[in-house]
Design a protein around this motif. Structure first.
Motif, short mmCIF file in Angstrom:
data_model
loop_
_atom_site.label_atom_id
_atom_site.label_comp_id
_atom_site.label_asym_id
_atom_site.label_seq_id
_atom_site.Cartn_x
_atom_site.Cartn_y
_atom_site.Cartn_z
N ASP A 30 0.81 -1.21 0.00
CA ASP A 30 0.00 0.00 0.00
C ASP A 30 0.85 1.27 0.00
N ARG A 31 2.09 1.15 0.45
CA ARG A 31 2.97 2.32 0.49
C ARG A 31 3.35 2.82 -0.91
N VAL A 32 3.20 1.96 -1.89
CA VAL A 32 3.53 2.35 -3.27
C VAL A 32 2.70 3.55 -3.71
N ARG A 33 1.49 3.67 -3.18
CA ARG A 33 0.59 4.71 -3.65
C ARG A 33 1.04 6.12 -3.27
N HIS A 34 2.02 6.24 -2.36
CA HIS A 34 2.41 7.55 -1.86
C HIS A 34 3.27 8.35 -2.83
N THR A 35 3.92 7.72 -3.78
CA THR A 35 4.71 8.44 -4.77
C THR A 35 4.99 7.53 -5.96
N MET A 36 5.62 8.06 -6.98
CA MET A 36 6.01 7.23 -8.12
C MET A 36 7.14 6.29 -7.71
N CYS A 37 7.03 5.04 -8.11
CA CYS A 37 8.02 4.02 -7.79
C CYS A 37 8.48 3.35 -9.09
N MET A 38 9.73 2.92 -9.09
CA MET A 38 10.27 2.26 -10.27
C MET A 38 10.75 0.86 -9.90
N PHE A 39 10.25 -0.12 -10.64
CA PHE A 39 10.64 -1.52 -10.47
C PHE A 39 11.19 -2.03 -11.81
N GLN A 40 12.31 -2.74 -11.74
CA GLN A 40 12.93 -3.26 -12.95
C GLN A 40 13.28 -4.73 -12.79
#
Length: 329
Positions: free
Chosen positions: A192-202
């Motif tokens: 749920d913490r992902v929703r707080h800002t833009m995140c990048m996963f590779q």
């Protein structure tokens, strides 16, 4: 020669020494000197004049051969100005000083407006892919469901990587780094913490070794980092106190050409680029840092980077991309 950086910046010192050894006139100032310790003027009332005055040194901005926009700090308007007035004064200073400096036709390493665009990681990746470079498969989102779906279908490890270098400033403590990290099972408890800002996963890409490429004008300094030799460097070599360097390996000509095209499209004179080299020898582009550090390689490997920057600043005129020289160690 004008160097814009903060008071403590050891990266600048060898370049200043090199410039002085070449009998170049160098002025080093920080933007925090404005407006209390520095005057900037542009006028055409009595002939064209553009000048910077600091501690008795009078710089004719129209005669600059080069500007190194290194790491200056913000304007300092002092304690007596109210916050609303400071905001107005800051905007006026950005317009005025920024416009005066932008009007110079000398070599910039790099112009700050170009830096601001070039350091956008999604933009870099898009250009690199368009130029035919391999890049990691990437998800950028603030939607937890997108991340959950990616992890459920991924057939290889996934890493989290910060867009902005990952430096967090906590009050009263030294800045801490947020390194590239392999995502573990624990993320499911915190999605749920992902929703707080833009995140990048590779996608995690298997490595034989990595390359840190410093581009200074048309001179390339590719440095091999044997990151897989220690656990501390296997995912992100920035976490190591001492880097395991490998023997010099020049870049393939095809990659040199693509890198030149990338630098040209980003309109950069200087950048530090990171590549993974896979076990089968394929180069994978990770990112380009328009203001990346280089002094650790300068000291460890005795690379002539300071002289190269000094020569570039002294050349004068607008920089043009041309034939590449690769420098080994």
């Amino acid at each position: 020669m004008l160097i814009l950086t903060q008071d403590f910046d050891p990266t600048v010192d060898p370049v200043v020494h090199s410039l002085k050894a070449k009998d170049a006139e160098v002025v080093r100032v920080d933007l925090s000197y404005f407006p209390q310790k520095m005057y900037v003027t542009a006028s055409d009332f009595d002939g064209e004049r553009r000048r910077l005055l600091h501690r008795g040194r009078d710089v004719d901005l129209s005669r600059l051969s080069g500007v190194w926009y290194r790491r200056p700090t913000a304007f300092d308007f002092g304690p007596d100005m109210g916050e609303a007035e400071k905001q107005f004064a800051r905007n006026e200073a950005l317009q005025g000083i920024g416009g005066i400096l932008r009007a110079t036709t000398c070599t910039w390493i790099n112009r700050p407006d170009l830096d601001a665009v070039a350091e956008l990681k999604p933009y870099q990746l898009d250009i690199a892919k368009r130029l035919g470079m391999r890049t990691p498969k990437t998800l950028m989102t603030n939607d937890p469901e997108e991340v959950s779906a990616l992890l459920a279908r991924a057939d290889r490890p996934v890493v989290y990587k910060a867009f902005s270098g990952g430096v967090i400033h906590y009050p009263g403590s030294f800045p801490s780094g947020l390194f590239t990290t392999v995502v573990g099972e624990e993320i499911n408890e915190h999605l749920d913490r992902v929703r707080h800002t833009m995140c990048m996963f590779q996608e995690y890409i298997e490595k034989a070794y990595e390359v840190r490429l410093t581009v200074i004008g048309n001179t390339f300094f590719p440095v091999v980092i044997r990151s897989q030799e220690t656990d501390a460097t296997s995912v992100d070599w920035r976490g190591a106190n001492h880097l395991p360097y490998g023997d010099y390996v020049p870049l393939p000509e095809d990659l040199v050409k693509k890198t030149q095209l990338l630098m040209a499209e980003l309109d950069l004179v200087y950048a530090a680029l990171d590549f993974i080299v896979t076990p089968d020898g394929e180069y994978v582009f990770l990112e380009a840092n328009p203001n990346g550090q280089f002094m650790w390689m300068y000291h460890d490997l005795k690379l002539p980077m300071a002289d190269c920057i000094a020569d570039l600043l002294m050349a004068g005129g607008e920089f043009r991309r041309g034939e590449v020289t690769q420098i080994g160690y």
